[in-house]
Design a protein around this motif. Structure first.
Motif, PDB file in Angstrom:
ATOM      1  N   ILE A  17      54.909 -14.490  67.553  1.00 48.91           N
ATOM      2  CA  ILE A  17      53.485 -14.226  66.501  1.00 48.91           C
ATOM      3  C   ILE A  17      53.672 -14.632  65.646  1.00 48.91           C
ATOM      4  O   ILE A  17      54.276 -13.746  65.012  1.00 48.91           O
ATOM      5  N   PRO A  18      52.574 -15.627  64.604  1.00 49.83           N
ATOM      6  CA  PRO A  18      52.523 -15.286  63.196  1.00 49.83           C
ATOM      7  C   PRO A  18      52.152 -14.105  62.625  1.00 49.83           C
ATOM      8  O   PRO A  18      52.431 -13.810  63.279  1.00 49.83           O
ATOM      9  N   THR A  19      52.752 -14.402  61.890  1.00 49.22           N
ATOM     10  CA  THR A  19      52.158 -13.279  60.304  1.00 49.22           C
ATOM     11  C   THR A  19      50.443 -13.061  60.780  1.00 49.22           C
ATOM     12  O   THR A  19      50.059 -14.554  60.002  1.00 49.22           O
ATOM     13  N   ILE A  20      49.700 -11.890  60.902  1.00 47.41           N
ATOM     14  CA  ILE A  20      48.271 -12.400  61.233  1.00 47.41           C
ATOM     15  C   ILE A  20      47.663 -11.489  59.851  1.00 47.41           C
ATOM     16  O   ILE A  20      47.898 -10.205  60.080  1.00 47.41           O
ATOM     17  N   THR A  21      47.314 -11.692  58.862  1.00 41.02           N
ATOM     18  CA  THR A  21      46.095 -10.327  58.151  1.00 41.02           C
ATOM     19  C   THR A  21      45.215 -10.217  58.511  1.00 41.02           C
ATOM     20  O   THR A  21      43.750 -11.125  58.503  1.00 41.02           O
ATOM     21  N   LEU A  22      44.876  -9.306  59.034  1.00 41.93           N
ATOM     22  CA  LEU A  22      42.816  -9.008  59.055  1.00 41.93           C
ATOM     23  C   LEU A  22      42.908  -7.844  58.002  1.00 41.93           C
ATOM     24  O   LEU A  22      43.263  -7.133  57.234  1.00 41.93           O
ATOM     25  N   THR A  23      41.817  -8.282  57.880  1.00 40.94           N
ATOM     26  CA  THR A  23      40.763  -7.638  56.301  1.00 40.94           C
ATOM     27  C   THR A  23      39.983  -7.268  56.745  1.00 40.94           C
ATOM     28  O   THR A  23      38.845  -7.910  57.541  1.00 40.94           O
ATOM     29  N   VAL A  24      39.293  -5.675  56.451  1.00 41.63           N
ATOM     30  CA  VAL A  24      38.139  -5.275  57.058  1.00 41.63           C
ATOM     31  C   VAL A  24      37.334  -4.777  56.044  1.00 41.63           C
ATOM     32  O   VAL A  24      37.466  -4.555  54.827  1.00 41.63           O
ATOM     33  N   ILE A  25      36.050  -6.092  56.085  1.00 39.31           N
ATOM     34  CA  ILE A  25      35.102  -5.541  54.944  1.00 39.31           C
ATOM     35  C   ILE A  25      34.045  -4.827  55.251  1.00 39.31           C
ATOM     36  O   ILE A  25      33.805  -4.777  56.503  1.00 39.31           O
ATOM     37  N   ASN A  26      33.546  -4.819  54.496  1.00 37.59           N
ATOM     38  CA  ASN A  26      31.693  -4.028  54.632  1.00 37.59           C
ATOM     39  C   ASN A  26      31.082  -4.875  54.825  1.00 37.59           C
ATOM     40  O   ASN A  26      30.421  -5.529  53.324  1.00 37.59           O
ATOM     41  N   VAL A  27      30.210  -5.087  55.935  1.00 38.44           N
ATOM     42  CA  VAL A  27      29.465  -5.990  56.180  1.00 38.44           C
ATOM     43  C   VAL A  27      28.206  -5.739  56.502  1.00 38.44           C
ATOM     44  O   VAL A  27      27.034  -5.804  57.437  1.00 38.44           O
ATOM     45  N   SER A  28      27.386  -5.046  55.576  1.00 44.33           N
ATOM     46  CA  SER A  28      26.422  -4.142  55.834  1.00 44.33           C
ATOM     47  C   SER A  28      25.230  -4.580  55.214  1.00 44.33           C
ATOM     48  O   SER A  28      24.289  -4.412  55.611  1.00 44.33           O
ATOM     49  N   ASN A  29      25.701  -5.718  54.574  1.00 45.04           N
ATOM     50  CA  ASN A  29      24.167  -6.403  53.942  1.00 45.04           C
ATOM     51  C   ASN A  29      24.257  -8.505  54.634  1.00 45.04           C
ATOM     52  O   ASN A  29      25.250  -8.284  55.252  1.00 45.04           O
ATOM     53  N   THR A  30      22.982  -8.155  55.031  1.00 44.51           N
ATOM     54  CA  THR A  30      22.852  -9.039  56.091  1.00 44.51           C
ATOM     55  C   THR A  30      21.671 -10.534  54.905  1.00 44.51           C
ATOM     56  O   THR A  30      21.218 -10.112  54.372  1.00 44.51           O
ATOM     57  N   ALA A  31      22.772 -11.639  55.121  1.00 39.16           N
ATOM     58  CA  ALA A  31      21.688 -12.727  54.921  1.00 39.16           C
ATOM     59  C   ALA A  31      20.586 -13.216  56.458  1.00 39.16           C
ATOM     60  O   ALA A  31      21.545 -14.000  56.988  1.00 39.16           O
ATOM     61  N   THR A  32      19.649 -13.353  56.316  1.00 35.99           N
ATOM     62  CA  THR A  32      18.640 -13.471  57.583  1.00 35.99           C
ATOM     63  C   THR A  32      18.703 -15.121  57.502  1.00 35.99           C
ATOM     64  O   THR A  32      17.900 -16.265  56.484  1.00 35.99           O
ATOM     65  N   ILE A  33      19.246 -16.260  58.126  1.00 34.41           N
ATOM     66  CA  ILE A  33      18.635 -17.577  58.119  1.00 34.41           C
ATOM     67  C   ILE A  33      18.123 -17.912  59.152  1.00 34.41           C
ATOM     68  O   ILE A  33      18.445 -17.700  60.535  1.00 34.41           O
ATOM     69  N   PRO A  34      17.002 -19.310  59.590  1.00 34.12           N
ATOM     70  CA  PRO A  34      16.940 -19.742  60.615  1.00 34.12           C
ATOM     71  C   PRO A  34      17.894 -19.862  61.109  1.00 34.12           C
ATOM     72  O   PRO A  34      18.844 -20.833  60.901  1.00 34.12           O
ATOM     73  N   SER A  35      18.178 -19.920  62.676  1.00 31.61           N
ATOM     74  CA  SER A  35      19.229 -20.975  63.480  1.00 31.61           C
ATOM     75  C   SER A  35      19.163 -22.010  63.820  1.00 31.61           C
ATOM     76  O   SER A  35      20.005 -23.073  64.151  1.00 31.61           O
ATOM     77  N   ALA A  36      17.663 -22.325  64.117  1.00 29.16           N
ATOM     78  CA  ALA A  36      17.086 -23.537  63.808  1.00 29.16           C
ATOM     79  C   ALA A  36      15.776 -24.423  63.566  1.00 29.16           C
ATOM     80  O   ALA A  36      14.773 -23.578  63.241  1.00 29.16           O
ATOM     81  N   LEU A  37      16.126 -25.779  62.946  1.00 31.16           N
ATOM     82  CA  LEU A  37      14.838 -25.789  62.147  1.00 31.16           C
ATOM     83  C   LEU A  37      14.519 -27.382  62.830  1.00 31.16           C
ATOM     84  O   LEU A  37      15.043 -27.885  63.639  1.00 31.16           O
ATOM     85  N   SER A  38      12.903 -28.149  63.203  1.00 27.49           N
ATOM     86  CA  SER A  38      13.043 -29.330  63.221  1.00 27.49           C
ATOM     87  C   SER A  38      12.128 -30.174  62.057  1.00 27.49           C
ATOM     88  O   SER A  38      11.603 -29.575  61.327  1.00 27.49           O
ATOM     89  N   VAL A  39      13.413 -31.218  62.119  1.00 27.66           N
ATOM     90  CA  VAL A  39      12.480 -32.275  60.676  1.00 27.66           C
ATOM     91  C   VAL A  39      11.704 -33.390  61.492  1.00 27.66           C
ATOM     92  O   VAL A  39      13.077 -34.140  61.859  1.00 27.66           O
ATOM     93  N   PRO A  40      11.167 -33.932  60.602  1.00 27.06           N
ATOM     94  CA  PRO A  40      10.616 -35.188  61.651  1.00 27.06           C
ATOM     95  C   PRO A  40      11.259 -36.338  60.659  1.00 27.06           C
ATOM     96  O   PRO A  40      12.020 -35.971  59.412  1.00 27.06           O
ATOM     97  N   LYS A  41      11.624 -37.240  61.405  1.00 29.09           N
ATOM     98  CA  LYS A  41      12.008 -38.593  61.129  1.00 29.09           C
ATOM     99  C   LYS A  41      12.029 -39.504  59.633  1.00 29.09           C
ATOM    100  O   LYS A  41      10.807 -39.661  59.388  1.00 29.09           O
ATOM    101  N   GLY A  42      12.665 -38.894  58.822  1.00 29.57           N
ATOM    102  CA  GLY A  42      12.095 -40.054  57.014  1.00 29.57           C
ATOM    103  C   GLY A  42      11.018 -38.831  56.796  1.00 29.57           C
ATOM    104  O   GLY A  42      11.589 -38.877  55.792  1.00 29.57           O
ATOM    105  N   GLY A  43      11.296 -37.260  57.026  1.00 28.70           N
ATOM    106  CA  GLY A  43      10.031 -36.435  56.199  1.00 28.70           C
ATOM    107  C   GLY A  43      11.159 -35.496  56.312  1.00 28.70           C
ATOM    108  O   GLY A  43      12.412 -35.075  56.021  1.00 28.70           O
ATOM    109  N   CYS A  44      10.686 -33.737  55.813  1.00 24.99           N
ATOM    110  CA  CYS A  44      11.478 -32.367  55.721  1.00 24.99           C
ATOM    111  C   CYS A  44      10.526 -31.664  56.180  1.00 24.99           C
ATOM    112  O   CYS A  44       9.901 -31.557  57.253  1.00 24.99           O
ATOM    113  N   SER A  45      11.084 -30.219  57.158  1.00 28.54           N
ATOM    114  CA  SER A  45      10.998 -29.934  56.828  1.00 28.54           C
ATOM    115  C   SER A  45      10.154 -28.699  57.185  1.00 28.54           C
ATOM    116  O   SER A  45       9.734 -28.565  55.416  1.00 28.54           O
TER     117      SER A  45
END
Lengths: 186, 236
Positions: A17-45
């Protein structure tokens, strides 16, 4: 952890088994990002927002994979395709995703998102990928703004457009309602 | 102009004249040259600009200058003043052609390809479009061609005469005009009836007069030709 080796020749192999380092982090803060976008060809969302629940104590960056964007003729209005936060500023930042006219209509591209910065460990993303779907080209809307001032006979005309392309123009002295220089396409 | 939906696109037009109406017409063309959309035309008028000035000097000759002599005179003044070639013009709108071996002036403001008539006098113009330090230098150099009585200094008279085969009689500074004065000033042009020489197949116009320095552009067409516009005449 105990390695498990199975199969007919299992006795001939030793598992490690290789050495595995596990880091426990505080993830109480969130960045909310859209998961999907539609972009017109040659244009912008339409403008999308990345919203933090809390500003970082130092700095935080969320990046869209430049290599994946480039490979699919997609780009953003962000510097280095990166949304950057500091200890001060707005918790909500907007960005645009655009496609070149050479992007293929109907294509869906999954763009990996990564977090970096001093406060990397304090945040989790609402999604770690953004799916961009290229739609059909929009109806061109080009707006030409006449200069508000002139300096020594020099005037700057601003041209805005919702889609890639070219603005081909003629400027003539006098008052005309039509363009005598018809554009012929072959 | 290459268009991008995320960046500012602009185009810079230069040499626009004050108090002048222009028409800007345009098309949108997509990146693959397969679709175009007419964007129509819009007109605009540039504001008045009192720093746009036309400095004038009237030159008299003992005989009309030929094209080479007109070019020599224009180039001498252009070099002395230090302005760009297109800002020193004669009455026919010609500018110095500084190409080595040039035998005629250049038309830098239009594409008229006809021949230019010369008379025993001509007006030379210096145009400055602003009050910048370079423009002030051009004006200073232009004014230095003349003495306190507005006549060409003996030195400049001698230099110019040397380049025009000694036919220059005098040169007099004639003041300035703003663009509005230049473009709206009233002048009366008199052109006697032209005479068609059937033997030589040419048209002879014997007498043309103007009450103000300027030029008249002639064009010849068939009987039923559409009367050409000024733009068409100047750029035919």
């Amino acid at each position: 952890l105990t390695p498990s080796v199975t199969g007919t020749d299992a006795a001939l192999y030793a598992g490690t088994i290789p050495t595995i380092t596990l880091t426990v982090i505080n993830v109480s803060n969130t960045a909310t990002i859209p998961s999907a976008l539609s972009v017109p060809k040659g244009g912008c969302s339409t403008a999308s927002n990345v919203i933090l629940t809390k500003l970082p104590t130092s700095d935080l960056s969320i990046s869209l994979s430049s290599s994946v964007l480039q490979a699919n003729n997609i780009y953003t209005n962000l510097t280095s395709n990166q949304i950057t936060y500091g200890a001060t500023g707005n918790m909500s930042q907007s960005f645009l995703v655009c496609s070149n006219a050479s992007a293929v209509t109907g294509t869906s591209v999954v763009i990996p998102l990564t977090v970096s910065g001093t406060n990397l460990s304090d945040y989790k993303l609402s999604t770690y990928s953004l799916t961009v779907t290229v739609g059909s080209a929009p109806t061109p809307s080009v707006i030409v703004s006449l200069p508000t001032n002139y300096s020594a006979g020099t005037g700057i005309f601003n041209v805005s457009s919702n889609v890639e392309g070219y603005y081909i123009y003629s400027l003539r002295q006098g008052n005309y309602t039509t363009d005598a220089n018809n554009l012929t396409l072959y | 102009v290459a268009l991008s939906p995320v960046s500012k696109n602009s185009s810079t037009f230069v040499d626009l004249t004050p108090s002048t109406t222009y028409t800007l017409c345009g098309y949108y063309l997509n990146s693959t040259n397969t679709t175009n959309v007419s964007l129509g035309c819009q007109t605009f008028t540039t504001p008045n600009d009192p720093t746009w000035l036309q400095y004038e000097a009237v030159f008299n000759y003992s005989s009309p200058l030929n094209a080479s002599q007109r070019n020599s005179l224009l180039c001498y003044i252009t070099t002395t003043v230090g302005a760009n070639n297109d800002y020193i013009l004669n009455g026919a709108g010609e500018s110095c052609n500084s190409t080595t071996g040039a035998t005629a002036p250049e038309d830098l403001w239009y594409n008229f390809t006809g021949s230019t008539n010369s008379e025993n006098n001509d007006t030379i113009y210096l145009i400055v479009v602003d009050n910048s330090s370079s423009s002030q230098t051009f004006v200073q150099n232009f004014m230095a061609l003349f003495n306190s009585t507005n006549a060409l200094t003996p030195t400049n008279l001698a230099y110019i005469n040397n380049s025009v085969s000694g036919v220059l009689l005098s040169g007099v500074y004639n003041g300035t005009q703003t663009y509005v004065q230049v473009s709206t000033g009233n002048t009366t042009a008199t052109v006697q009836s032209s005479i068609y020489n059937q033997t030589g197949n040419f048209i002879n116009i014997t007498s043309v007069s103007l009450t103000y320095p300027g030029s008249i552009i002639f064009g010849v067409g068939y009987v039923n030709s559409t009367v050409p516009s000024q733009e068409q005449l100047l750029n035919c």
